[in-house]
Design an enzyme around this catalytic site. Structure first.
Site, short mmCIF file in Angstrom:
data_model
loop_
_atom_site.label_atom_id
_atom_site.label_comp_id
_atom_site.label_asym_id
_atom_site.label_seq_id
_atom_site.Cartn_x
_atom_site.Cartn_y
_atom_site.Cartn_z
N ASP A 3 0.77 -1.12 -0.12
CA ASP A 3 0.12 0.02 -0.13
C ASP A 3 0.82 1.31 -0.04
O ASP A 3 2.24 1.16 -0.08
CB ASP A 3 -1.12 0.01 1.11
CG ASP A 3 -0.25 0.14 2.62
OD1 ASP A 3 0.51 1.03 2.81
OD2 ASP A 3 -0.32 -0.90 3.28
N CYS A 30 -7.62 -4.20 2.90
CA CYS A 30 -7.24 -3.71 4.23
C CYS A 30 -5.83 -3.35 4.29
O CYS A 30 -4.89 -3.68 3.32
CB CYS A 30 -7.17 -4.81 5.31
SG CYS A 30 -9.06 -5.24 5.60
N TRP A 76 -1.56 8.07 7.98
CA TRP A 76 -2.01 6.54 7.95
C TRP A 76 -1.06 5.47 8.94
O TRP A 76 -0.91 4.42 8.21
CB TRP A 76 -1.93 6.19 6.54
CG TRP A 76 -3.08 6.89 5.57
CD1 TRP A 76 -3.97 7.56 6.15
CD2 TRP A 76 -3.30 6.90 4.31
NE1 TRP A 76 -4.89 8.03 5.37
CE2 TRP A 76 -4.37 7.59 4.12
CE3 TRP A 76 -2.70 6.28 3.09
CZ2 TRP A 76 -4.98 7.89 2.92
CZ3 TRP A 76 -3.08 6.34 2.06
CH2 TRP A 76 -4.38 7.12 1.46
N ASP A 114 2.65 11.92 -3.45
CA ASP A 114 0.92 11.79 -3.35
C ASP A 114 0.76 12.13 -1.76
O ASP A 114 1.53 12.01 -0.72
CB ASP A 114 0.70 10.50 -3.36
CG ASP A 114 0.51 10.00 -4.84
OD1 ASP A 114 0.65 10.84 -5.64
OD2 ASP A 114 0.48 8.76 -4.97
N HIS A 156 -1.14 14.08 -5.88
CA HIS A 156 -2.33 13.54 -6.09
C HIS A 156 -3.21 13.50 -4.99
O HIS A 156 -3.00 13.45 -3.76
CB HIS A 156 -2.09 12.35 -6.52
CG HIS A 156 -3.46 11.32 -6.68
ND1 HIS A 156 -4.22 11.60 -7.64
CD2 HIS A 156 -4.02 10.57 -5.98
CE1 HIS A 156 -5.38 10.95 -7.38
NE2 HIS A 156 -5.24 10.18 -6.27
N GLU A 180 -8.95 13.41 -7.82
CA GLU A 180 -10.33 12.85 -8.18
C GLU A 180 -11.44 13.52 -8.51
O GLU A 180 -11.49 14.73 -7.91
CB GLU A 180 -10.52 12.06 -6.76
CG GLU A 180 -11.94 11.10 -7.02
CD GLU A 180 -13.23 12.07 -6.64
OE1 GLU A 180 -14.22 11.88 -7.30
OE2 GLU A 180 -13.25 13.17 -5.76
N HIS A 209 -12.48 2.82 -9.17
CA HIS A 209 -12.90 1.71 -8.40
C HIS A 209 -14.02 0.91 -9.05
O HIS A 209 -14.92 0.08 -8.40
CB HIS A 209 -13.60 2.40 -7.13
CG HIS A 209 -12.25 2.78 -6.32
ND1 HIS A 209 -12.09 4.15 -6.12
CD2 HIS A 209 -11.57 2.37 -5.30
CE1 HIS A 209 -10.94 4.23 -5.05
NE2 HIS A 209 -10.52 3.11 -4.92
#
Length: 271
Positions: A3, A30, A76, A114, A156, A180, A209
């Site tokens: 990730d 996840c 995160w 990002d 991004h 987005e 997605h």
């Protein structure tokens, strides 16, 4: 890379990982967030060898270096609480800065950092927004300003209410932002109408997605709508986000359609 954060945490000092500390990201996806327990530093290059190899396979086209920004790595992760978040973010920024500089020295002339987590990191109290956004912008610029003007810096953003942070996005001073746009049904247009944007920007033309392959006509209409707010010469044609969740057949067909939109737009602009 598993990730956007785990890979970098595994290659930076000051991080540890659990074996089973999984956290739901979205849908059935996840992630296993790292734990930041100490001072962060970069002992060695993390992506330079891979980027150099990729560039050697594409001599006539630039390959983009891909990094995660300091705020997103911070947000995160499970973060130490014995010092301000801004201080930890600054340490991460210095580590990313070293990587950015090394990528440029290796011949990588387009580097993306990002920062999709800036919006979600907003404090609960609006009175604290300004201070948070100020240091968020500062650490991004710390991470990205070690290169020459000839190296193009991208960033991004995805799936956010951009109106609340659009001024901060402008202040990042990135050469290009990809953002987005399709999944939120063109809500970005409201932010562009309110704030404007003078640099180059790539609002997403299709939702990655969904397995549905967007048509050339559909993406052409979205691209035309964007030109009411952004000059054509400043627009990039790109998906909403990364393509990791998609299968190869749909990716190939979707990107072929996307390229057709870009080619047609260039022809019209040059006519």
């Amino acid at each position: 890379r598993t990730d956007m954060v785990e890979f970098f945490g595994e290659n930076l000092e000051g991080f540890v990982f659990t074996k089973k500390g999984w956290v739901q990201s979205y849908g059935s996806r996840c992630v296993k967030p790292p734990v930041i327990f100490g001072d962060v530093s970069r002992p060695k290059a993390m992506t330079v060898d891979v980027a150099k190899f990729a560039q050697s396979c594409s001599a006539n086209k630039p390959v983009k270096g891909m990094l995660t920004g300091p705020v997103t790595i911070l947000k995160w992760s499970f973060v130490r609480d014995d010092q301000p978040l801004s201080q930890t973010a600054g340490q991460i920024a210095l580590a990313i800065r070293d990587e950015v500089v090394d990528l440029e020295a290796a011949g990588i002339k387009v580097i993306q950092v990002d920062e999709p987590a800036i919006r979600e990191g907003l404090p609960l109290r609006k009175a604290d927004y300004a201070a948070y956004l100020e240091w968020s912008v500062d650490v991004f610029r710390l991470a990205t300003t070690g290169v020459t003007n000839q190296t193009q810096i991208h960033t991004h953003f995805c799936y956010s209410d951009f109106n609340e942070i659009f001024t901060a996005i402008q202040n990042l001073d990135a050469d290009v932002i990809t953002i987005e746009n399709s999944k939120s049904d063109l809500k970005l247009l409201g932010a562009l109408e309110t704030h404007g944007y003078a640099a180059e920007i790539g609002p997403g033309l299709y939702d990655i997605h969904s397995p549905r392959v967007p048509s050339v006509e559909e993406m052409t209409a979205r691209f035309a709508a964007l030109q009411k707010y952004i000059p054509a010469e400043n627009l990039w044609a790109n998906p909403d986000c990364g393509l990791k969740t998609r299968g190869w057949p749909e990716v190939k067909e979707s990107l072929e359609n996307l390229v057709a939109v870009a080619v047609n737009a260039r022809r019209q602009h040059q006519a």
